[in-house]
Design a protein around this motif. Sequence first.
Motif, PDB file in Angstrom:
ATOM      1  N   LEU A  15      32.609  36.270  51.597  1.00  0.00           N
ATOM      2  CA  LEU A  15      32.984  36.458  50.061  1.00  0.00           C
ATOM      3  C   LEU A  15      32.632  37.657  49.654  1.00  0.00           C
ATOM      4  CD1 LEU A  15      32.045  32.820  48.835  1.00  0.00           C
ATOM      5  CD2 LEU A  15      34.047  33.551  49.350  1.00  0.00           C
ATOM      6  N   SER A  16      31.663  38.266  50.053  1.00  0.00           N
ATOM      7  CA  SER A  16      30.806  39.612  49.368  1.00  0.00           C
ATOM      8  C   SER A  16      31.846  40.749  49.894  1.00  0.00           C
ATOM      9  CB  SER A  16      29.390  39.904  49.887  1.00  0.00           C
ATOM     10  OG  SER A  16      28.663  38.917  49.464  1.00  0.00           O
ATOM     11  N   ILE A  17      32.203  40.842  51.082  1.00  0.00           N
ATOM     12  CA  ILE A  17      33.218  41.392  51.647  1.00  0.00           C
ATOM     13  C   ILE A  17      34.468  41.637  50.916  1.00  0.00           C
ATOM     14  CG2 ILE A  17      34.593  42.144  53.608  1.00  0.00           C
ATOM     15  CD1 ILE A  17      32.443  41.427  55.486  1.00  0.00           C
ATOM     16  N   GLU A  18      35.111  40.518  50.686  1.00  0.00           N
ATOM     17  CA  GLU A  18      36.287  40.199  49.994  1.00  0.00           C
ATOM     18  C   GLU A  18      36.219  40.749  48.585  1.00  0.00           C
ATOM     19  OE1 GLU A  18      40.517  39.762  49.451  1.00  0.00           O
ATOM     20  OE2 GLU A  18      39.101  39.891  51.113  1.00  0.00           O
ATOM     21  N   ALA A  19      35.144  40.411  47.918  1.00  0.00           N
ATOM     22  CA  ALA A  19      34.725  40.890  46.298  1.00  0.00           C
ATOM     23  C   ALA A  19      34.714  42.359  46.269  1.00  0.00           C
ATOM     24  CB  ALA A  19      33.405  40.192  46.122  1.00  0.00           C
ATOM     25  N   SER A  20      34.008  42.964  47.464  1.00  0.00           N
ATOM     26  CA  SER A  20      33.722  44.548  47.421  1.00  0.00           C
ATOM     27  C   SER A  20      35.139  44.999  47.543  1.00  0.00           C
ATOM     28  CB  SER A  20      32.721  44.707  48.493  1.00  0.00           C
ATOM     29  OG  SER A  20      31.673  44.330  48.330  1.00  0.00           O
ATOM     30  N   ARG A  21      36.195  44.632  48.602  1.00  0.00           N
ATOM     31  CA  ARG A  21      37.269  45.093  48.546  1.00  0.00           C
ATOM     32  C   ARG A  21      38.238  45.103  47.385  1.00  0.00           C
ATOM     33  NH1 ARG A  21      42.474  43.842  49.897  1.00  0.00           N
ATOM     34  NH2 ARG A  21      42.338  41.547  49.699  1.00  0.00           N
ATOM     35  N   LEU A  22      37.981  43.997  46.690  1.00  0.00           N
ATOM     36  CA  LEU A  22      38.716  44.042  45.297  1.00  0.00           C
ATOM     37  C   LEU A  22      37.971  44.684  44.283  1.00  0.00           C
ATOM     38  CD1 LEU A  22      39.977  40.085  45.599  1.00  0.00           C
ATOM     39  CD2 LEU A  22      41.215  42.322  46.220  1.00  0.00           C
ATOM     40  N   ASN A  23      36.799  45.087  44.680  1.00  0.00           N
ATOM     41  CA  ASN A  23      36.199  45.958  43.534  1.00  0.00           C
ATOM     42  C   ASN A  23      35.882  44.987  42.303  1.00  0.00           C
ATOM     43  OD1 ASN A  23      34.702  48.073  42.934  1.00  0.00           O
ATOM     44  ND2 ASN A  23      36.589  49.174  41.578  1.00  0.00           N
ATOM     45  N   VAL A  24      35.317  43.824  42.669  1.00  0.00           N
ATOM     46  CA  VAL A  24      34.923  42.880  41.758  1.00  0.00           C
ATOM     47  C   VAL A  24      33.428  42.477  42.064  1.00  0.00           C
ATOM     48  CG1 VAL A  24      37.066  42.115  40.866  1.00  0.00           C
ATOM     49  CG2 VAL A  24      35.979  40.875  42.590  1.00  0.00           C
ATOM     50  N   SER A  25      32.558  41.778  41.218  1.00  0.00           N
ATOM     51  CA  SER A  25      31.370  41.282  41.574  1.00  0.00           C
ATOM     52  C   SER A  25      31.794  39.742  42.218  1.00  0.00           C
ATOM     53  CB  SER A  25      30.760  41.081  40.169  1.00  0.00           C
ATOM     54  OG  SER A  25      31.214  39.804  39.554  1.00  0.00           O
ATOM     55  N   LEU A  26      30.573  39.415  43.221  1.00  0.00           N
ATOM     56  CA  LEU A  26      30.991  38.427  43.842  1.00  0.00           C
ATOM     57  C   LEU A  26      30.967  37.149  43.019  1.00  0.00           C
ATOM     58  CD1 LEU A  26      30.490  36.795  46.469  1.00  0.00           C
ATOM     59  CD2 LEU A  26      28.169  36.872  46.323  1.00  0.00           C
ATOM     60  N   SER A  27      30.292  37.093  41.874  1.00  0.00           N
ATOM     61  CA  SER A  27      30.497  35.960  40.932  1.00  0.00           C
ATOM     62  C   SER A  27      31.809  35.946  40.315  1.00  0.00           C
ATOM     63  CB  SER A  27      29.344  35.939  39.695  1.00  0.00           C
ATOM     64  OG  SER A  27      29.500  36.932  39.030  1.00  0.00           O
ATOM     65  N   ASP A  28      32.371  37.245  40.104  1.00  0.00           N
ATOM     66  CA  ASP A  28      33.672  37.058  39.570  1.00  0.00           C
ATOM     67  C   ASP A  28      34.635  36.641  40.783  1.00  0.00           C
ATOM     68  OD1 ASP A  28      33.099  37.712  36.783  1.00  0.00           O
ATOM     69  OD2 ASP A  28      33.326  40.034  37.326  1.00  0.00           O
ATOM     70  N   TYR A  29      34.531  37.005  41.802  1.00  0.00           N
ATOM     71  CA  TYR A  29      35.213  36.679  43.016  1.00  0.00           C
ATOM     72  C   TYR A  29      35.412  35.203  43.160  1.00  0.00           C
ATOM     73  CZ  TYR A  29      37.825  36.376  47.090  1.00  0.00           C
ATOM     74  OH  TYR A  29      38.561  36.080  48.388  1.00  0.00           O
ATOM     75  N   ILE A  30      34.185  34.771  43.027  1.00  0.00           N
ATOM     76  CA  ILE A  30      34.001  33.120  43.410  1.00  0.00           C
ATOM     77  C   ILE A  30      34.705  32.415  42.296  1.00  0.00           C
ATOM     78  CG2 ILE A  30      32.410  31.270  43.552  1.00  0.00           C
ATOM     79  CD1 ILE A  30      30.566  33.181  45.144  1.00  0.00           C
ATOM     80  N   LEU A  31      34.709  32.668  40.859  1.00  0.00           N
ATOM     81  CA  LEU A  31      35.295  32.285  39.793  1.00  0.00           C
ATOM     82  C   LEU A  31      36.715  32.360  39.908  1.00  0.00           C
ATOM     83  CD1 LEU A  31      35.104  31.031  37.044  1.00  0.00           C
ATOM     84  CD2 LEU A  31      34.920  33.112  36.010  1.00  0.00           C
ATOM     85  N   LYS A  32      37.156  33.623  40.578  1.00  0.00           N
ATOM     86  CA  LYS A  32      38.814  33.576  40.652  1.00  0.00           C
ATOM     87  C   LYS A  32      39.309  32.450  41.843  1.00  0.00           C
ATOM     88  CE  LYS A  32      42.433  35.716  40.330  1.00  0.00           C
ATOM     89  NZ  LYS A  32      43.295  35.595  39.123  1.00  0.00           N
ATOM     90  N   VAL A  33      38.555  32.589  42.866  1.00  0.00           N
ATOM     91  CA  VAL A  33      38.984  31.589  43.994  1.00  0.00           C
ATOM     92  C   VAL A  33      38.888  29.970  43.313  1.00  0.00           C
ATOM     93  CG1 VAL A  33      37.963  30.599  46.116  1.00  0.00           C
ATOM     94  CG2 VAL A  33      38.110  32.887  45.788  1.00  0.00           C
TER      95      VAL A  33
END
Length: 77
Positions: A15-33
Amino acid sequence: MNIKLDLPSPLEHELSIEASRLNVSLSDYILKVLTLRRDWLVLEEIEDAEDVADAEMALQEDGFIPLADVKRELGLS
């Protein structure tokens, strides 16, 4: 609302790798998922309702067993 999650390390890393790739925080990425998953479930419910409606229409055609009879035979009514 704050929630503490104890994620398995491999999942957290992925999840961290994908969040970094999208240039968003881990918490924002998890919320999006989670939001996308909720939307997907709503779409599935709509598709299921459409499938049931199609099946009910097909069962009303000549040569088909009425849905109520199928349910009764299966002990679902």
